[in-house]
Design a protein around this motif. Structure first.
Motif, PDB file in Angstrom:
ATOM      1  N   LEU A  54       0.834  -1.207   0.000  1.00 55.80           N
ATOM      2  CA  LEU A  54       0.000   0.000   0.000  1.00 55.80           C
ATOM      3  C   LEU A  54       0.872   1.261   0.000  1.00 55.80           C
ATOM      4  O   LEU A  54       0.569   2.248  -0.686  1.00 55.80           O
ATOM      5  CB  LEU A  54      -0.922   0.005   1.218  1.00 55.80           C
ATOM      6  CG  LEU A  54      -2.019  -1.065   1.271  1.00 55.80           C
ATOM      7  CD1 LEU A  54      -2.721  -1.029   2.616  1.00 55.80           C
ATOM      8  CD2 LEU A  54      -3.018  -0.867   0.144  1.00 55.80           C
ATOM      9  N   PHE A  55       1.953   1.223   0.765  1.00 54.71           N
ATOM     10  CA  PHE A  55       2.822   2.394   0.839  1.00 54.71           C
ATOM     11  C   PHE A  55       3.621   2.584  -0.451  1.00 54.71           C
ATOM     12  O   PHE A  55       3.900   3.716  -0.847  1.00 54.71           O
ATOM     13  CB  PHE A  55       3.740   2.287   2.060  1.00 54.71           C
ATOM     14  CG  PHE A  55       3.075   2.760   3.325  1.00 54.71           C
ATOM     15  CD1 PHE A  55       3.313   4.030   3.815  1.00 54.71           C
ATOM     16  CD2 PHE A  55       2.186   1.943   4.009  1.00 54.71           C
ATOM     17  CE1 PHE A  55       2.689   4.482   4.962  1.00 54.71           C
ATOM     18  CE2 PHE A  55       1.556   2.381   5.161  1.00 54.71           C
ATOM     19  CZ  PHE A  55       1.801   3.661   5.644  1.00 54.71           C
ATOM     20  N   ALA A 110       1.242   4.295  -2.690  1.00 53.81           N
ATOM     21  CA  ALA A 110       1.106   5.700  -2.310  1.00 53.81           C
ATOM     22  C   ALA A 110       2.316   6.516  -2.737  1.00 53.81           C
ATOM     23  O   ALA A 110       2.178   7.660  -3.198  1.00 53.81           O
ATOM     24  CB  ALA A 110       0.905   5.814  -0.799  1.00 53.81           C
ATOM     25  N   ALA A 118       0.804   6.255   2.605  1.00 54.88           N
ATOM     26  CA  ALA A 118      -0.501   5.639   2.352  1.00 54.88           C
ATOM     27  C   ALA A 118      -1.604   6.280   3.173  1.00 54.88           C
ATOM     28  O   ALA A 118      -2.785   6.200   2.809  1.00 54.88           O
ATOM     29  CB  ALA A 118      -0.443   4.132   2.633  1.00 54.88           C
ATOM     30  N   LEU A 130      -6.392   4.314   0.415  1.00 51.51           N
ATOM     31  CA  LEU A 130      -5.326   3.439   0.895  1.00 51.51           C
ATOM     32  C   LEU A 130      -5.305   3.394   2.418  1.00 51.51           C
ATOM     33  O   LEU A 130      -5.051   2.331   3.010  1.00 51.51           O
ATOM     34  CB  LEU A 130      -3.972   3.918   0.371  1.00 51.51           C
ATOM     35  CG  LEU A 130      -3.799   3.933  -1.152  1.00 51.51           C
ATOM     36  CD1 LEU A 130      -2.398   4.415  -1.516  1.00 51.51           C
ATOM     37  CD2 LEU A 130      -4.063   2.551  -1.751  1.00 51.51           C
TER      38      LEU A 130
END
Length: 330
Positions: free
Chosen positions: A166-167, A170, A277, A283
């Motif tokens: 997820l990061f 992002a 995120a 997110l």
């Protein structure tokens, strides 16, 4: 006489402790005012140091001020006074995020260890070793967050990879967004008189394996200076969350974050903060698994481990963070 105001050097040391706290992009979005009549320190937000594109709601700003508030509480207790704290005390003054009244005498031996750690703590954006966190230390970090009304959870290998994915997503979004990328770049510069922002030396390298999504602060615009090094293969991360998502929860999360970081520092751990995120609503809601923490709201992801200390970022002197009318003769 416990209603008496502290001497100016003591007051300045308290504020110096507060400003030693971490803040997003080292914006240091706080200001302090001492009211000698009520023996109270006011902690106010500095709105023009907010990040309009990365943090439009001011959540990260509140977390940053919450970190400073925890340090201030520790400093007040270190000098033998009880820190009587109120969050958002005056609804008609939205920039007043907290007050800390200096109460009567208090003695707390546990304060000393964290007070000493706050002067040594700073983020390390460098590779860590593969050494695991001892179970007893991990449990103490969870308790530190709980003490401030937050939850600290450590996902397993599968959960860690899901969060890091997820990061990474992002980080790609941030670097592709011209407004967000420009906003990050503006806060990277050599230390100057303002003592705000990120010095290039503190940013550190990127992960050669592209697994650890550290913010590059715009270095992608100059590939020749985008240093890379292999980071740990099995990173240890912790997700800090709260049951609700109000301004007061953001301030509590900031205090919990700082207490966790100080306990980690006292145990010789290094830490860096992952936030990208959490800057994208779709997110952010996926960072905390529903089954693990129903209705929890992620506030910060912390990378923990053993490794190099990393260079500190500059801080404004206490006198620059205090309103001028408190600089009375002691």
């Amino acid at each position: 006489m416990w209603s008496a105001a502290p001497a100016l050097p003591t007051l300045e040391t308290m504020v110096s402790a507060a400003v030693a706290a971490p803040s997003i992009h080292n914006t240091q979005p706080w200001r302090f005012r001492f009211d000698p009549d009520t023996v109270t320190l006011e902690v106010r937000a500095v709105a023009d140091r907010g990040l309009r594109h990365l943090d439009p709601m001011g959540r990260a700003l509140h977390l940053s001020v919450g970190c400073a508030l925890l340090n201030l509480r520790l400093a007040v207790a270190h000098f033998g006074r009880e820190p009587i704290t109120r969050l958002l005390p005056r609804p008609d003054e939205p920039d007043l995020l907290a007050t800390v009244r200096l109460g009567g005498p208090v003695r707390n031996a546990a304060v000393l260890r964290l007070y000493e750690a706050l002067w040594r703590r700073h983020s390390s954006r460098f590779p860590f070793s593969e050494a695991p966190l001892p179970g007893a230390v991990a449990a103490e970090l969870v308790e530190a967050a709980h003490r401030e009304g937050a939850l600290l959870s450590r996902p397993g290998p599968g959960g860690t990879e899901r969060v890091l994915r997820l990061f990474r997503d992002a980080e790609r979004r941030n670097t592709a967004d011209p407004d967000r990328a420009a906003e990050s770049r503006r806060w990277v510069h050599e230390p100057n008189a303002a003592a705000l922002g990120m010095p290039p030396a503190a940013i550190g390298p990127q992960d050669f394996w592209e697994r650890m999504p550290l913010r590059d602060f715009g270095a992608h615009r100059r590939p020749s200076v985008l240093a890379t090094r292999p980071f740990e293969k099995r990173p240890s991360i912790a997700v800090l969350s709260t049951a609700h998502d109000r301004r007061s929860d953001w301030l509590r999360a900031g205090q919990a974050l700082q207490r966790v970081l100080l306990v980690a520092t006292a145990h010789g751990l290094r830490a860096s903060l992952l936030h990208q995120a959490l800057e994208w609503p779709d997110l952010r809601e996926r960072v905390v698994p529903w089954a693990d923490a129903p209705r929890a709201h992620a506030q910060m992801v912390i990378r923990l481990g053993y490794g190099p200390e990393g260079p500190p970022s500059p801080r404004r002197p206490a006198r620059q963070a205090l309103d001028a009318d408190v600089l009375f003769a002691s």
